[in-house]
Every structure is written in C-alpha cells, then in structure tokens.
Scaffold this motif. Sequence first.
Motif, PDB file in Angstrom:
ATOM      1  N   MET A 168       7.039 -13.028   0.779  1.00 48.93           N
ATOM      2  CA  MET A 168       7.198 -11.963   1.747  1.00 48.93           C
ATOM      3  C   MET A 168       7.675 -10.701   1.036  1.00 48.93           C
ATOM      4  N   THR A 169       7.092  -9.599   1.440  1.00 45.64           N
ATOM      5  CA  THR A 169       7.531  -8.290   0.964  1.00 45.64           C
ATOM      6  C   THR A 169       8.158  -7.545   2.129  1.00 45.64           C
ATOM      7  N   LEU A 170       9.230  -6.837   1.846  1.00 44.86           N
ATOM      8  CA  LEU A 170       9.873  -5.980   2.831  1.00 44.86           C
ATOM      9  C   LEU A 170       9.364  -4.563   2.622  1.00 44.86           C
ATOM     10  N   PHE A 171       8.919  -3.935   3.698  1.00 40.79           N
ATOM     11  CA  PHE A 171       8.511  -2.538   3.669  1.00 40.79           C
ATOM     12  C   PHE A 171       9.497  -1.746   4.516  1.00 40.79           C
ATOM     13  N   ILE A 172       9.900  -0.606   4.005  1.00 35.53           N
ATOM     14  CA  ILE A 172      10.784   0.277   4.759  1.00 35.53           C
ATOM     15  C   ILE A 172      10.051   1.581   4.993  1.00 35.53           C
ATOM     16  N   ASP A 173       9.856   1.902   6.265  1.00 35.80           N
ATOM     17  CA  ASP A 173       9.295   3.190   6.654  1.00 35.80           C
ATOM     18  C   ASP A 173      10.426   4.195   6.479  1.00 35.80           C
ATOM     19  N   GLY A 174      10.323   5.009   5.444  1.00 34.16           N
ATOM     20  CA  GLY A 174      11.423   5.893   5.075  1.00 34.16           C
ATOM     21  C   GLY A 174      11.682   7.033   6.036  1.00 34.16           C
ATOM     22  N   ASP A 175      10.768   7.288   6.963  1.00 35.53           N
ATOM     23  CA  ASP A 175      10.977   8.368   7.923  1.00 35.53           C
ATOM     24  C   ASP A 175      12.193   8.065   8.790  1.00 35.53           C
ATOM     25  N   ALA A 176      13.190   8.899   8.691  1.00 33.05           N
ATOM     26  CA  ALA A 176      14.397   8.808   9.523  1.00 33.05           C
ATOM     27  C   ALA A 176      15.119   7.468   9.389  1.00 33.05           C
ATOM     28  N   PHE A 177      15.139   6.903   8.194  1.00 38.35           N
ATOM     29  CA  PHE A 177      15.844   5.639   7.987  1.00 38.35           C
ATOM     30  C   PHE A 177      17.350   5.913   7.996  1.00 38.35           C
ATOM     31  N   PRO A 178      18.095   5.287   8.910  1.00 36.51           N
ATOM     32  CA  PRO A 178      19.525   5.595   9.056  1.00 36.51           C
ATOM     33  C   PRO A 178      20.357   5.207   7.831  1.00 36.51           C
ATOM     34  N   ASN A 179      21.241   6.092   7.438  1.00 39.54           N
ATOM     35  CA  ASN A 179      22.123   5.830   6.296  1.00 39.54           C
ATOM     36  C   ASN A 179      22.981   4.591   6.503  1.00 39.54           C
ATOM     37  N   LEU A 180      23.379   4.319   7.741  1.00 44.31           N
ATOM     38  CA  LEU A 180      24.218   3.149   8.011  1.00 44.31           C
ATOM     39  C   LEU A 180      23.525   1.836   7.657  1.00 44.31           C
ATOM     40  N   LEU A 181      22.203   1.842   7.630  1.00 36.80           N
ATOM     41  CA  LEU A 181      21.472   0.601   7.339  1.00 36.80           C
ATOM     42  C   LEU A 181      21.253   0.371   5.850  1.00 36.80           C
ATOM     43  N   LYS A 182      21.389   1.397   5.057  1.00 37.51           N
ATOM     44  CA  LYS A 182      21.080   1.270   3.631  1.00 37.51           C
ATOM     45  C   LYS A 182      21.887   0.171   2.944  1.00 37.51           C
ATOM     46  N   ARG A 218      -0.188   4.026   4.493  1.00 36.79           N
ATOM     47  CA  ARG A 218       0.056   3.293   3.245  1.00 36.79           C
ATOM     48  C   ARG A 218       0.721   1.953   3.528  1.00 36.79           C
ATOM     49  N   ILE A 219       1.670   1.949   4.448  1.00 39.48           N
ATOM     50  CA  ILE A 219       2.342   0.694   4.803  1.00 39.48           C
ATOM     51  C   ILE A 219       1.328  -0.304   5.351  1.00 39.48           C
ATOM     52  N   VAL A 220       0.474   0.146   6.249  1.00 40.72           N
ATOM     53  CA  VAL A 220      -0.538  -0.745   6.831  1.00 40.72           C
ATOM     54  C   VAL A 220      -1.488  -1.249   5.746  1.00 40.72           C
ATOM     55  N   ASP A 221      -1.877  -0.373   4.841  1.00 37.50           N
ATOM     56  CA  ASP A 221      -2.779  -0.778   3.757  1.00 37.50           C
ATOM     57  C   ASP A 221      -2.164  -1.870   2.882  1.00 37.50           C
ATOM     58  N   LEU A 222      -0.873  -1.755   2.608  1.00 31.28           N
ATOM     59  CA  LEU A 222      -0.214  -2.683   1.685  1.00 31.28           C
ATOM     60  C   LEU A 222       0.317  -3.950   2.351  1.00 31.28           C
ATOM     61  N   CYS A 223       0.633  -3.861   3.619  1.00 30.68           N
ATOM     62  CA  CYS A 223       1.251  -4.984   4.331  1.00 30.68           C
ATOM     63  C   CYS A 223       0.271  -6.146   4.480  1.00 30.68           C
ATOM     64  N   GLN A 224       0.803  -7.342   4.287  1.00 33.90           N
ATOM     65  CA  GLN A 224       0.006  -8.555   4.444  1.00 33.90           C
ATOM     66  C   GLN A 224       0.671  -9.473   5.463  1.00 33.90           C
ATOM     67  N   LYS A 225      -0.023 -10.528   5.784  1.00 40.96           N
ATOM     68  CA  LYS A 225       0.495 -11.512   6.738  1.00 40.96           C
ATOM     69  C   LYS A 225       1.905 -11.941   6.325  1.00 40.96           C
ATOM     70  N   ASP A 226       2.796 -11.988   7.304  1.00 44.57           N
ATOM     71  CA  ASP A 226       4.181 -12.438   7.162  1.00 44.57           C
ATOM     72  C   ASP A 226       5.115 -11.458   6.459  1.00 44.57           C
ATOM     73  N   ASP A 227       4.620 -10.291   6.036  1.00 47.30           N
ATOM     74  CA  ASP A 227       5.514  -9.270   5.504  1.00 47.30           C
ATOM     75  C   ASP A 227       6.340  -8.691   6.651  1.00 47.30           C
ATOM     76  N   LEU A 228       7.457  -8.075   6.306  1.00 47.25           N
ATOM     77  CA  LEU A 228       8.344  -7.468   7.297  1.00 47.25           C
ATOM     78  C   LEU A 228       8.417  -5.967   7.063  1.00 47.25           C
ATOM     79  N   VAL A 229       8.285  -5.206   8.149  1.00 48.27           N
ATOM     80  CA  VAL A 229       8.382  -3.751   8.090  1.00 48.27           C
ATOM     81  C   VAL A 229       9.555  -3.305   8.954  1.00 48.27           C
TER      82      VAL A 229
END
Length: 148
Positions: free
Chosen positions: A1-15, A60-71
């Motif tokens: 599994m790969t984790l993808f993070i959509d960097g748009d407006a990603f909250p600092n508290l979650l980092k 880009r996220i959709v292009d790279l994401c595969q089955k069972d990856d988490l976004v």
Amino acid sequence: MTLFIDGDAFPNLLKPIVLRSIERLALPTKVIANKKINIGRSSHIEYIIVDQGADEADHRIVDLCQKDDLVITADIPLADRIISKEGHAIDHRGELYSIENIKQYLAMRNLMESIRESGEMTGGPKAFGPKDAHAFANQFNAFLAKNC
C-alpha cells in the motif's frame, strides 16, 4: 500500500500524526501538490510538485493510485475517483470514504455548490482544530492497523 497526500490545504496539525505513522510502518508515501508542502523528513516520503492548475495534483494522484492505496484528501470528487479505482480515501477530519457513502457525499457537495452558485450564502466548514485532528488520528490509525 502507498499513502498519497493531497497537499492542497493539508492541515499542519496532521503533519506529525501522519509522519509518525509513515516512520513506524515504513509506509511509502507520495505528497502531491502544486507547491512545496513539507510533511517532514523521511526516506519513505516522495514529494511531487505538479504544474499549476486547479486539478493537476488530483490528476496525478489518480494516475498513480492503485487498488488498496490510501489517499488523504478533503476533495470529495478526488475521493470519488479514488474509490472508483478500488482505493481508499480519508478526509482531514477522519471521514473514511467508501463505495457505500461516497456518492452521498458527492451529491451533498454538488448541492451545496449549486446553492452557492445561485447566490445563496452558505457557511463554509468550521475551522479545523484539535478535535478534528484527534478524529483523523483515530480513523487513520485504525485503517492502518487493519490494512498494513
């Protein structure tokens, strides 16, 4: 599994929450945005900067994401696209999107967008705070415990 993070407006508290899990699980992670977003230093994180444009990071996220990856994303249309690829999506407040609920979230989002476009004033989401970060951490860690 790969984790993808959509960097748009990603909250600092979650980092720090996400970084701890990436390190603990040696979780391959891609942070994708149209500007530099720093989650933290880790050999497991790849930062990808895409061209400027409303949906370039999403594509880009959709292009790279595969089955069972988490976004991780607050973008419901992106979450819908990920679910259709048999991936998983979680928002910043800990809502885990699924095949069972994504269409309902998408319909509500589209309705609210239509209301705003008609000139009706609607309030945006409440400010992101520690309770939201806690809810995210609980759901994120439960997902990882089950799927990693």
